[in-house]
Design an enzyme around this catalytic site. Structure first.
Site, mmCIF file in Angstrom:
data_model
loop_
_atom_site.group_PDB
_atom_site.id
_atom_site.type_symbol
_atom_site.label_atom_id
_atom_site.label_comp_id
_atom_site.label_asym_id
_atom_site.label_seq_id
_atom_site.Cartn_x
_atom_site.Cartn_y
_atom_site.Cartn_z
ATOM 1 N N HIS A 169 0.680 -1.075 -0.117
ATOM 2 C CA HIS A 169 0.102 -0.263 -0.096
ATOM 3 C C HIS A 169 0.830 1.319 0.050
ATOM 4 O O HIS A 169 0.817 2.017 0.883
ATOM 5 C CB HIS A 169 -0.828 -0.119 1.201
ATOM 6 C CG HIS A 169 -2.033 0.832 1.386
ATOM 7 N ND1 HIS A 169 -1.910 2.077 0.978
ATOM 8 C CD2 HIS A 169 -3.373 0.606 1.608
ATOM 9 C CE1 HIS A 169 -3.121 2.795 1.285
ATOM 10 N NE2 HIS A 169 -3.931 1.693 1.688
ATOM 11 N N GLU A 273 -0.811 1.040 -5.538
ATOM 12 C CA GLU A 273 -0.692 -0.078 -4.596
ATOM 13 C C GLU A 273 -0.643 -1.294 -5.587
ATOM 14 O O GLU A 273 -1.651 -1.808 -6.132
ATOM 15 C CB GLU A 273 -1.657 -0.042 -3.548
ATOM 16 C CG GLU A 273 -1.896 1.077 -2.766
ATOM 17 C CD GLU A 273 -3.300 1.099 -2.038
ATOM 18 O OE1 GLU A 273 -3.723 -0.034 -1.694
ATOM 19 O OE2 GLU A 273 -3.845 2.043 -1.687
#
Ligand code: BG6
Length: 316
Positions: A169, A273
């Site tokens: 992320h 991500e």
């Protein structure tokens, strides 16, 4: 502990709130910092010492709150479903340094790295009843590139497979979100997280930002670029084994609703991500899943539309 080879070093020290952290340094001046809490990379600096990742000024470095910014690892789920914590528990567990990691494939650039390991506790097994070894190698390459290699092995002894979703992320630091474009995702299908994951197809142009965005792009190419015009910097993400890519910026309203995020900080970050979400990964006992993300930051002599990092690097 601190080991040094030719002015490259790996140092284990204490970070915010006494949490253990590892600092990787390359001879060219670049560096990476990561916390054992979450195996969370919180800093990646280039040879000029400029920070390339965004970490909120309001980030809370205190378990069980995941750190807002850097590179949280979402495992064993991306998103917020069922009994599991949002984005899984890997980002809010204390990992250990793995001094006995089985060899990773030979890679001449792996000079400055650290190996971390996460295994489930008895408590974790109550919420996700599967045994696993998650080995993460974080490497700082000689040119200042940041590599994260994950190996997840099913160690169940009951013969059962398990299924999971995953994301690195990454929060990139950008000068001004309205000057940023993301290339490589145009014409791809995506699931819109702001619309109950309805499926759409992206238009033909690079992605630009003028409101909240929370999309899971599907079956994406192995290279994605983030162009920051004001900084004259391009981030190149190379990913292996991670078909999907999430693009997230909370924009003003959601920024205000997050306690660990400054009201205006959405202007200076974007999450892109590398992920495996649409098709969950299934592992049988004894099987291992191996994926990799490599990040480079290059001056924007990068030409729009040419997603060949070799060309990008050759030109810079
Ligand atoms: C993104 C999701 O990856 O993470 C968003 O797509 C979510 O929906 C965001 O809001 C932040 O999640 P969290 O759990 O770190 O606040």
């Amino acid at each position: 502990m601190s080991t040094t080879t030719d002015n490259n070093s790996v140092e284990i020290t204490k970070g915010i709130n006494g949490l253990e952290k590892v600092i990787l340094r390359e001879i060219n001046g670049s560096s990476v910092e990561l916390y054992l809490y979450g195996a969370h990379v919180t800093s990646w600096k280039n040879e000029q010492g400029e920070e390339l990742l965004f970490v909120s000024s309001k980030a809370i470095f205190k378990p069980p709150k995941p750190i807002r910014g850097g590179i949280p690892i979402c495992f064993p789920q991306f998103s917020n479903l069922g009994n599991l914590e949002a984005h899984g528990f890997a980002r809010n567990r204390i990992w250990t340094i793995d001094n006995d990691a089985p060899p990773f494939p030979p890679n001449v650039t792996d000079r400055v790295f650290v190996d971390l390991l996460l295994k489930p506790t008895e408590e974790d097994l109550k919420i996700w009843p599967h045994s696993f070894d998650y080995r993460l190698r974080v490497t700082l390459g000689p040119a200042g590139d940041l590599m994260l290699t994950s190996r997840i092995r099913n160690t169940n002894t009951d013969g059962k497979p398990f299924t999971f979703t995953f994301a690195y992320h990454t929060y990139f630091s950008v000068s001004d979100i309205s000057e940023v474009r993301v290339e490589g995702l145009e014409t791809h299908d995506y699931l819109d997280n702001t619309k109950n994951r309805e499926r759409y197809t992206e238009q033909g142009d690079a992605i630009t930002f003028e409101s909240e965005i929370d999309k899971i792009y599907l079956s994406t190419p192995s290279k994605i670029a983030i162009l920051d015009h004001e900084k004259k910097r391009t981030f190149v993400i190379r990913k292996d084994g991670l078909p999907d890519a999430v693009v997230w910026n909370p924009w003003d309203k959601k920024a205000k609703a997050m306690a660990d995020f400054g009201d205006d900080e959405y202007k200076h970050m974007v999450c892109v991500e590398a992920a495996a979400i649409e098709k969950p990964i299934s592992l049988k006992p004894g099987e291992e899943w191996r994926v990799r993300q490599e990040l480079s930051a290059v001056p924007s002599s990068y030409f729009s539309g040419q997603l060949d990092p070799n060309k990008v690097l050759a030109r810079s």
